[in-house]
Design an enzyme around this catalytic site. Structure first.
Site, PDB file in Angstrom:
ATOM      1  N   GLY A   9       0.768  -1.233   0.000  1.00 29.76           N
ATOM      2  CA  GLY A   9       0.000   0.000   0.000  1.00 29.76           C
ATOM      3  C   GLY A   9       0.801   1.285   0.000  1.00 29.76           C
ATOM      4  O   GLY A   9       0.313   2.313   0.463  1.00 29.76           O
ATOM      5  N   ASN A  11       1.456   3.010  -2.662  1.00 31.17           N
ATOM      6  CA  ASN A  11       0.714   3.923  -3.552  1.00 31.17           C
ATOM      7  C   ASN A  11      -0.528   4.468  -2.851  1.00 31.17           C
ATOM      8  O   ASN A  11      -0.881   5.638  -3.033  1.00 31.17           O
ATOM      9  CB  ASN A  11       0.332   3.224  -4.853  1.00 31.17           C
ATOM     10  CG  ASN A  11       1.478   3.221  -5.848  1.00 31.17           C
ATOM     11  OD1 ASN A  11       1.815   4.270  -6.390  1.00 31.17           O
ATOM     12  ND2 ASN A  11       2.084   2.066  -6.060  1.00 31.17           N
ATOM     13  N   LEU A  78      -4.114  -7.129  -6.989  1.00 35.53           N
ATOM     14  CA  LEU A  78      -3.559  -8.196  -7.823  1.00 35.53           C
ATOM     15  C   LEU A  78      -4.589  -9.136  -8.423  1.00 35.53           C
ATOM     16  O   LEU A  78      -4.234 -10.107  -9.083  1.00 35.53           O
ATOM     17  CB  LEU A  78      -2.525  -9.003  -7.011  1.00 35.53           C
ATOM     18  CG  LEU A  78      -1.264  -8.207  -6.645  1.00 35.53           C
ATOM     19  CD1 LEU A  78      -0.305  -9.056  -5.824  1.00 35.53           C
ATOM     20  CD2 LEU A  78      -0.562  -7.665  -7.885  1.00 35.53           C
ATOM     21  N   LYS A  79      -5.874  -8.879  -8.193  1.00 39.04           N
ATOM     22  CA  LYS A  79      -6.907  -9.725  -8.796  1.00 39.04           C
ATOM     23  C   LYS A  79      -7.470  -9.036 -10.035  1.00 39.04           C
ATOM     24  O   LYS A  79      -7.499  -7.814 -10.119  1.00 39.04           O
ATOM     25  CB  LYS A  79      -8.051  -9.952  -7.799  1.00 39.04           C
ATOM     26  CG  LYS A  79      -7.666 -10.729  -6.575  1.00 39.04           C
ATOM     27  CD  LYS A  79      -7.456 -12.200  -6.872  1.00 39.04           C
ATOM     28  CE  LYS A  79      -8.765 -12.879  -7.247  1.00 39.04           C
ATOM     29  NZ  LYS A  79      -8.565 -14.323  -7.492  1.00 39.04           N
ATOM     30  N   ILE A  81     -10.430  -7.660 -12.235  1.00 41.06           N
ATOM     31  CA  ILE A  81     -11.797  -7.196 -11.977  1.00 41.06           C
ATOM     32  C   ILE A  81     -12.721  -7.963 -12.926  1.00 41.06           C
ATOM     33  O   ILE A  81     -12.523  -7.920 -14.142  1.00 41.06           O
ATOM     34  CB  ILE A  81     -11.933  -5.668 -12.233  1.00 41.06           C
ATOM     35  CG1 ILE A  81     -10.956  -4.869 -11.367  1.00 41.06           C
ATOM     36  CG2 ILE A  81     -13.369  -5.203 -11.990  1.00 41.06           C
ATOM     37  CD1 ILE A  81     -11.225  -4.906  -9.883  1.00 41.06           C
ATOM     38  N   ASN A  95      -5.748   1.872 -13.096  1.00 39.31           N
ATOM     39  CA  ASN A  95      -4.726   1.023 -12.469  1.00 39.31           C
ATOM     40  C   ASN A  95      -3.361   1.660 -12.670  1.00 39.31           C
ATOM     41  O   ASN A  95      -3.135   2.355 -13.659  1.00 39.31           O
ATOM     42  CB  ASN A  95      -4.739  -0.364 -13.143  1.00 39.31           C
ATOM     43  CG  ASN A  95      -3.668  -1.302 -12.595  1.00 39.31           C
ATOM     44  OD1 ASN A  95      -3.535  -1.456 -11.383  1.00 39.31           O
ATOM     45  ND2 ASN A  95      -2.897  -1.922 -13.474  1.00 39.31           N
ATOM     46  N   HIS A  97       0.646   0.682 -13.175  1.00 36.87           N
ATOM     47  CA  HIS A  97       1.501  -0.447 -13.539  1.00 36.87           C
ATOM     48  C   HIS A  97       2.959   0.036 -13.567  1.00 36.87           C
ATOM     49  O   HIS A  97       3.235   1.117 -14.093  1.00 36.87           O
ATOM     50  CB  HIS A  97       1.094  -0.982 -14.915  1.00 36.87           C
ATOM     51  CG  HIS A  97       1.862  -2.200 -15.312  1.00 36.87           C
ATOM     52  ND1 HIS A  97       1.577  -3.459 -14.820  1.00 36.87           N
ATOM     53  CD2 HIS A  97       2.924  -2.357 -16.138  1.00 36.87           C
ATOM     54  CE1 HIS A  97       2.431  -4.324 -15.328  1.00 36.87           C
ATOM     55  NE2 HIS A  97       3.262  -3.690 -16.128  1.00 36.87           N
ATOM     56  N   ASP A 138      -3.863  -5.081 -17.919  1.00 34.96           N
ATOM     57  CA  ASP A 138      -2.894  -4.065 -18.379  1.00 34.96           C
ATOM     58  C   ASP A 138      -3.092  -3.629 -19.824  1.00 34.96           C
ATOM     59  O   ASP A 138      -2.140  -3.223 -20.490  1.00 34.96           O
ATOM     60  CB  ASP A 138      -1.451  -4.590 -18.226  1.00 34.96           C
ATOM     61  CG  ASP A 138      -1.131  -4.973 -16.795  1.00 34.96           C
ATOM     62  OD1 ASP A 138      -1.697  -4.340 -15.882  1.00 34.96           O
ATOM     63  OD2 ASP A 138      -0.330  -5.900 -16.593  1.00 34.96           O
TER      64      ASP A 138
HETATM   65  C1  GRF Z   1       3.209  -1.074  -7.583  1.00 27.96           C
HETATM   66  O1  GRF Z   1       4.447  -1.270  -8.200  1.00 27.96           O
HETATM   67  C2  GRF Z   1       2.121  -0.958  -8.617  1.00 27.96           C
HETATM   68  O2  GRF Z   1       2.559  -0.386  -9.807  1.00 27.96           O
HETATM   69  C3  GRF Z   1       1.745  -2.377  -8.855  1.00 27.96           C
HETATM   70  O3  GRF Z   1       1.857  -3.013  -7.607  1.00 27.96           O
HETATM   71  C4  GRF Z   1       2.775  -2.303  -6.782  1.00 27.96           C
HETATM   72  C5  GRF Z   1       2.027  -1.950  -5.543  1.00 27.96           C
HETATM   73  O4  GRF Z   1       2.837  -1.450  -4.530  1.00 27.96           O
HETATM   74  N1  GRF Z   1       0.443  -2.468  -9.480  1.00 27.96           N
HETATM   75  P1  GRF Z   1       2.160  -0.823  -3.240  1.00 27.96           P
HETATM   76  O5  GRF Z   1       1.247  -1.883  -2.623  1.00 27.96           O
HETATM   77  O6  GRF Z   1       1.391   0.397  -3.651  1.00 27.96           O
HETATM   78  O7  GRF Z   1       3.300  -0.501  -2.334  1.00 27.96           O
END
Ligand code: GRF
Length: 199
Positions: A9, A11, A78-79, A81, A95, A97, A138
Site C-alpha cells: 500500500g 501507492n 492483484l486480482k 476485476i 490502475n 503499472h 494491463d
Molecule cells: C506497484 O508497483 C504498482 O505499480 C503495482 O503493484 C505495486 C504496488 O505497490 N500495481 P504498493 O502496494 O502500492 O506498495
C-alpha cells in the site's frame, strides 16, 4: 474514490498524503481481497473505512464494495476485476503499472517479474503507467506515463525502487486531474510536462 489494494500500500499512502487537503478528491474507502494486506493498516491509521472482499471474483460484490465512488483506483490490486463489474464501472476504474505499457504488462507481469523482464530486454527506459481497466490485464487505454532511465548496473530491486518513486508522484496527479474534470465518461489522455515529467 475507492482504492483497491492487495499488498503493502505505498501507492495508497501516496494518495492519502497527497489528497489530505484536496478540495476535489477524497478517499472514501479502501477495499482489499486480503484481510492481511498491510495497506489496510495504512487506511485504518488515516481513519478511512476498510472492506475485505469475501469473493473478489463476484462482480456484484465488487460493485457493492466500491459503493457510490465516482472513481475506483487499483493501487497494487492483484486480482482481475470481473468483466461484469468492469462493464458496470466503465471508464471509472484505473490502475497503476510499474512499466511503460503496452510493453511488460499482461498476466503474470507484476512485482519484480516486471523489472526482470525490462532488464532482460535491454530497454533503456522504464517507468510508470496509469491506465483504464478493461477486461484484459494491463490493456486498457493509457492515461499518463512517467518514464525513468534504466541504468547499466540496475538490479530488479533498484529499478523497482526508481519506478515506485515516480508511481507515488504520478498516481495522485492523475487522480486529482480526473476528479477536477468530474471523472470524464470517455477515456482521456493526460500530460504533466509542466510537472517535470520527461525523459
Ligand atoms: C506497484 O508497483 C504498482 O505499480 C503495482 O503493484 C505495486 C504496488 O505497490 N500495481 P504498493 O502496494 O502500492 O506498495
Amino acid at each position: 474514490m475507492a482504492v483497491l489494494v492487495s499488498g503493502g500500500g505505498t501507492n495508497l499512502q501516496a494518495l492519502l498524503d497527497a489528497l489530505r487537503d484536496s478540495p476535489v478528491a477524497r478517499i472514501d474507502r479502501v477495499v482489499s481481497n486480503r484481510a492481511d494486506a498491510a495497506a489496510l493498516a495504512r487506511a485504518g491509521r488515516a481513519t478511512v473505512r476498510t472492506i475485505v472482499l469475501a469473493n473478489p471474483d463476484d462482480p456484484a460484490e465488487i460493485v457493492a464494495a466500491v459503493g457510490h465512488a465516482r472513481l475506483v483506483v487499483l493501487a497494487g490490486y492483484l486480482k482481475r476485476i470481473p468483466a461484469a463489474a468492469v462493464a458496470r464501472l466503465k471508464w471509472r476504474v484505473i490502475n497503476i503499472h510499474p512499466a511503460l505499457l503496452p510493453a511488460f504488462g499482461g498476466p503474470g507481469m507484476y512485482g519484480l517479474r516486471v523489472h526482470e523482464a525490462v532488464l532482460a530486454s535491454g530497454a533503456a527506459r522504464s517507468g510508470a503507467t496509469v491506465h483504464y481497466v478493461d477486461e484484459e490485464y494491463d490493456r486498457g487505454p493509457i492515461i499518463a506515463q512517467w518514464p525513468v532511465p534504466v541504468r547499466r548496473d540496475d538490479t530488479p530491486a533498484t529499478l523497482a525502487a526508481r519506478v515506485l518513486e515516480v508511481e507515488h508522484r504520478l498516481l495522485p496527479l492523475v487522480v486529482e486531474e480526473l476528479a477536477r474534470r468530474g471523472v470524464p465518461p470517455e477515456p482521456v489522455k493526460l500530460s504533466f510536462e509542466e510537472k517535470g515529467i520527461h525523459d
